[in-house]
Design an enzyme around this catalytic site. Structure first.
Site, short mmCIF file in Angstrom:
data_model
loop_
_atom_site.label_atom_id
_atom_site.label_comp_id
_atom_site.label_asym_id
_atom_site.label_seq_id
_atom_site.Cartn_x
_atom_site.Cartn_y
_atom_site.Cartn_z
CD GLU A 34 -3.10 -0.02 -0.09
OE1 GLU A 34 -2.97 0.34 -1.28
OE2 GLU A 34 -3.88 -0.91 0.27
CG HIS A 35 -0.07 5.01 0.36
ND1 HIS A 35 -0.42 6.13 -0.36
CD2 HIS A 35 -1.12 4.75 1.17
CE1 HIS A 35 -1.64 6.53 0.01
NE2 HIS A 35 -2.09 5.71 0.93
CG ASP A 37 0.45 2.76 -6.71
OD1 ASP A 37 0.75 3.58 -5.80
OD2 ASP A 37 -0.63 2.80 -7.32
N GLY A 136 -15.07 6.88 -2.94
CA GLY A 136 -14.26 7.37 -1.81
C GLY A 136 -14.06 6.32 -0.74
CG LEU A 139 -13.55 -0.85 -2.19
CD1 LEU A 139 -14.95 -1.46 -2.07
CD2 LEU A 139 -12.50 -1.90 -1.86
CB SER A 141 -15.38 4.43 -7.41
OG SER A 141 -14.88 5.60 -6.81
CD GLU A 174 -7.53 9.14 -10.60
OE1 GLU A 174 -8.14 8.32 -11.30
OE2 GLU A 174 -7.93 9.54 -9.51
CG ASP A 186 -6.27 2.44 -7.71
OD1 ASP A 186 -5.61 1.62 -7.05
OD2 ASP A 186 -6.65 3.53 -7.27
CE1 TYR A 235 -2.52 7.95 -3.32
CE2 TYR A 235 -1.66 9.47 -4.95
CZ TYR A 235 -1.87 8.18 -4.52
OH TYR A 235 -1.42 7.12 -5.28
P1 NG1 Z 1 -7.57 4.57 -4.05
O1 NG1 Z 1 -7.75 4.20 -2.66
O2 NG1 Z 1 -8.32 3.73 -5.00
O3 NG1 Z 1 -7.79 6.03 -4.30
C1 NG1 Z 1 -4.98 5.29 -4.23
C2 NG1 Z 1 -4.24 5.46 -5.54
C3 NG1 Z 1 -3.39 4.22 -5.90
C4 NG1 Z 1 -2.51 3.81 -4.73
C5 NG1 Z 1 -3.35 3.71 -3.45
C6 NG1 Z 1 -2.51 3.44 -2.23
C7 NG1 Z 1 -5.80 6.89 -6.77
C8 NG1 Z 1 -6.74 6.98 -7.90
N1 NG1 Z 1 -5.18 5.72 -6.62
O4 NG1 Z 1 -5.99 4.32 -4.40
O5 NG1 Z 1 -2.61 4.48 -7.05
O6 NG1 Z 1 -1.43 4.69 -4.57
O7 NG1 Z 1 -4.09 4.91 -3.20
O8 NG1 Z 1 -1.78 2.27 -2.36
O9 NG1 Z 1 -5.59 7.85 -6.07
#
Ligand code: NG1
Length: 399
Positions: A34-35, A37, A136, A139, A141, A174, A186, A235
């Protein structure tokens, strides 16, 4: 009524005929990595059995004569809201009447923008779309919207590219159009998902393998019902901290280009160079890359106890070092980790709200889900949604 059936009906009401096509693109859950990629690390997502669907047809022929002004008309069935855009209005994020494009339409518009930039035709369409991936909630979306529109334009544009390339264009939409500096995980999972398989992706080389989900294990997704809001700034800050760490560590480790290149041992040796907050963020990433390197051997040997421990460690690290958890996610993970049959539990996705992912012994999954719902509700007063999830196929047209 299924989503495709109701979309077909809504499409008829709005546009006076049946849609020519229906496409689907799933959301995803991530088990480990997680975090990482956007730090060139390794991730282990699965596409899930929740998805965004689109019913669509080419725009009426008189409209398509002038390509740059041909209008795409979208109806978001989940919001009862319409948006219109054309190649000419894309850059300004406006509609042809000059009003701002609603934010939900940035994802499809961004996809049109990224495809056009890549020289791929994204002809005007009329479409209705809807999703049962909660927004949000970690998952993905947003990626499922990007990928479903990518598949739709692939059909209407008459071109064909590998799913990974479609994922990269979704990531570009994105990053550059919506403005979230996310990694590839994702869009990759939504595009390349396989039924009953986890996907192990090296985010640097973009090589990946599908790994069977161990037969005796179920993936349980638990939604805290807390929705994250306005978190793209947080983020992007995390990503900036990782880049700052690489810049500072280069003084001692000149060969590195991303935190993936830093071993735990090297990090411990040189981390005192980093400001406190940057050190915490970078430590999460370095240790999480190390955890995710262990995933495949553990899954292949069926060592779910150790795999689950890595998931629990990941949650603690996201909470204490990366600081992307919230009280409700912590309750959901803590209650789960104490229940019978639970190998591991942690927040999934970006954090700040949303869902946890739980790896649970298959024959105990139903009881686990009930006990988790009860435990969470008694501590928070919130009524969670908990479901046993199946890994599903990636984005595509429905027959
Ligand atoms: P989600 O939780 O789907 O927003 C986000 C990033 C991913 C990844 C994860 C953490 C977006 C669209 N995607 O996922 O690329 O970094 O957080 O592992 O923000």
């Amino acid at each position: 009524m299924t989503i495709p059936t109701s979309l077909t009906e809504i499409f008829r009401q709005k546009f006076g005929a049946a849609p020519a096509f229906i496409a689907r693109a799933p959301g995803r859950v991530n088990l480990l990595g997680e975090h990482v990629d956007y730090n060139d690390g390794f991730v282990l997502p699965a596409a899930i059995d929740r998805a965004t669907y689109i019913a669509f047809s080419p725009a009426d022929s008189e409209q398509t004569l002038a390509l740059s002004t041909a209008e795409t008309t979208l109806w978001a069935a989940d919001f009862n809201h319409q948006a219109i855009f054309s190649p000419k209005t894309l850059a300004a994020k406006t509609q042809p009447d000059g009003s701002p494009l609603p934010e939900w339409a940035w994802y499809p518009a961004g996809m049109m923008w990224a495809l056009t930039q890549a020289g791929l035709a994204a002809p005007a369409m009329k479409a209705v779309f809807s999703s049962d991936v909660p927004r949000g909630s970690g998952l993905s979306s947003s990626a499922s919207i990007e990928m479903v529109f990518g598949v739709a334009w692939q059909k209407l544009g008459g071109w064909s590219i590998p799913p990974m390339q479609l994922a990269q264009l979704g990531q570009k939409a994105e990053n550059k159009y919506v403005g979230v500096n996310c990694g590839i995980m994702d869009q990759f999972a939504s595009a390349c998902g396989e039924a009953d398989r986890l996907l192990y992706l090296d985010c640097r080389s973009l090589t990946w393998q599908a790994v069977p989900l161990p037969k005796n294990a179920s993936i349980v997704v638990a939604d805290t019902t807390i929705r994250r809001k306005l978190t793209s700034g947080e983020y992007n800050n995390r990503r900036n901290a990782c880049e700052e760490a690489v810049r500072l560590l280069k003084a001692d480790l000149p060969g590195i280009t991303a935190l993936r290149d830093v071993s735990v041992e090297a990090f411990n040796r040189f981390s005192s160079r980093l400001p406190v907050e940057v050190e915490k963020r970078a430590r999460h990433v370095v240790e999480e890359v190390d955890r995710s390197r262990q995933a495949i051997p553990l899954l292949e040997s069926g060592n779910l106890a150790q795999f689950g421990k890595l998931m629990n460690d990941c949650h603690a690290s996201l909470r204490d070092l990366y600081e992307v958890s919230c009280p409700e996610l912590d309750v959901m993970a803590r209650v789960a980790q104490l229940l019978p049959g639970c190998y591991g539990a942690r927040l999934t996705g970006a954090g700040f709200g949303g869902c946890t992912v739980n790896l649970v012994a298959q024959d105990q999954a139903e009881d686990f889900a009930k006990a988790l719902a009860a435990g969470y509700e008694s501590e928070t007063g919130l009524h969670p949604e908990i479901y046993i999830c199946r890994a599903s196929a990636g984005a595509g047209l429905l027959e």
